[in-house]
Design a protein around this motif. Sequence first.
Motif, PDB file in Angstrom:
ATOM      1  N   UNK A   8       0.942  -1.280   0.094  1.00  0.00           N
ATOM      2  CA  UNK A   8      -0.126   0.032   0.187  1.00  0.00           C
ATOM      3  C   UNK A   8       0.788   1.036   0.013  1.00  0.00           C
ATOM      4  N   UNK A   9       1.571   1.241   1.017  1.00  0.00           N
ATOM      5  CA  UNK A   9       2.533   2.474   1.117  1.00  0.00           C
ATOM      6  C   UNK A   9       3.896   2.747  -0.262  1.00  0.00           C
ATOM      7  N   UNK A  10       4.109   1.544  -0.716  1.00  0.00           N
ATOM      8  CA  UNK A  10       4.859   1.917  -2.529  1.00  0.00           C
ATOM      9  C   UNK A  10       3.287   1.946  -3.307  1.00  0.00           C
ATOM     10  N   UNK A  11       2.613   1.593  -3.325  1.00  0.00           N
ATOM     11  CA  UNK A  11       1.056   2.175  -4.391  1.00  0.00           C
ATOM     12  C   UNK A  11       1.527   4.130  -4.574  1.00  0.00           C
ATOM     13  N   UNK A  12       0.969   4.268  -2.698  1.00  0.00           N
ATOM     14  CA  UNK A  12       0.603   5.427  -2.420  1.00  0.00           C
ATOM     15  C   UNK A  12       2.266   6.307  -3.017  1.00  0.00           C
ATOM     16  N   UNK A  14       4.056   5.611  -5.741  1.00  0.00           N
ATOM     17  CA  UNK A  14       3.837   5.615  -7.139  1.00  0.00           C
ATOM     18  C   UNK A  14       2.506   6.578  -7.731  1.00  0.00           C
ATOM     19  N   UNK A  15       1.968   6.744  -6.840  1.00  0.00           N
ATOM     20  CA  UNK A  15       0.766   7.778  -7.328  1.00  0.00           C
ATOM     21  C   UNK A  15       0.635   9.014  -7.166  1.00  0.00           C
ATOM     22  N   UNK A  16       1.807   9.288  -6.368  1.00  0.00           N
ATOM     23  CA  UNK A  16       1.972  10.627  -5.791  1.00  0.00           C
ATOM     24  C   UNK A  16       2.630  11.435  -7.007  1.00  0.00           C
ATOM     25  N   UNK A  17       3.710  11.262  -7.559  1.00  0.00           N
ATOM     26  CA  UNK A  17       4.457  12.114  -8.101  1.00  0.00           C
ATOM     27  C   UNK A  17       3.657  12.293  -9.823  1.00  0.00           C
ATOM     28  N   UNK A  18       2.862  11.206 -10.229  1.00  0.00           N
ATOM     29  CA  UNK A  18       0.823  11.439 -10.891  1.00  0.00           C
ATOM     30  C   UNK A  18       0.222  12.168 -10.391  1.00  0.00           C
ATOM     31  N   UNK A  19       0.232  12.339  -9.329  1.00  0.00           N
ATOM     32  CA  UNK A  19      -0.924  13.538  -9.080  1.00  0.00           C
ATOM     33  C   UNK A  19      -0.644  14.855  -9.160  1.00  0.00           C
ATOM     34  N   UNK A  20       0.929  14.556  -8.551  1.00  0.00           N
ATOM     35  CA  UNK A  20       1.569  16.265  -8.190  1.00  0.00           C
ATOM     36  C   UNK A  20       1.421  16.645  -9.853  1.00  0.00           C
TER      37      UNK A  20
END
Length: 161
Positions: A8-12, A14-20
């Motif tokens: 779950x931490x790895x998924x978050x 990976x998703x954080x820079x794309x959302x930024x």
Amino acid sequence: MARAVLDAALARRRAAPRAGRRSGGGGESGGRRLRGYSGPGPDPRDPQLFGAVLERLIKQRGWQKPAAEATVFGAWEKVVGPDIAAHSRPVKLDAGVLTVEAESTAWATQLRLLAGNLLKRIAAEVGNNVITKLNIHGPAAPSWNRGPRRVQGRGPRDTYG
């Protein structure tokens, strides 16, 4: 359970820079990211008219007076009219004094009489204080100073008379 928390931490992460990047904040650039297209409003990346870009460059560099002087030479027919341009040509421009060469002495005399009118036409076309005075002369006479049969002294006296 530890494996699930790690996934779950790895998924978050990976998703954080794309959302930024999508939101336009943060990221590596640190500022607002430009859009991929200009959209409905004006944008500095939009194509510009060449004449407008050139005019802006001339103003920024302070080239108004040299551009006006070049217009006198480049568009002589437009500045003085086709009839006068057919019988004369600009030769030199130095410190606001334009030297014009006429094709004959008769046209040189006529242009001297029209000098005031010509100055007004030039000022209307290229601006005031670009050309302040006209120096008009006729065609150059042949020179007898050089040549294979040059005689020292006063030169040929019976050539024209």
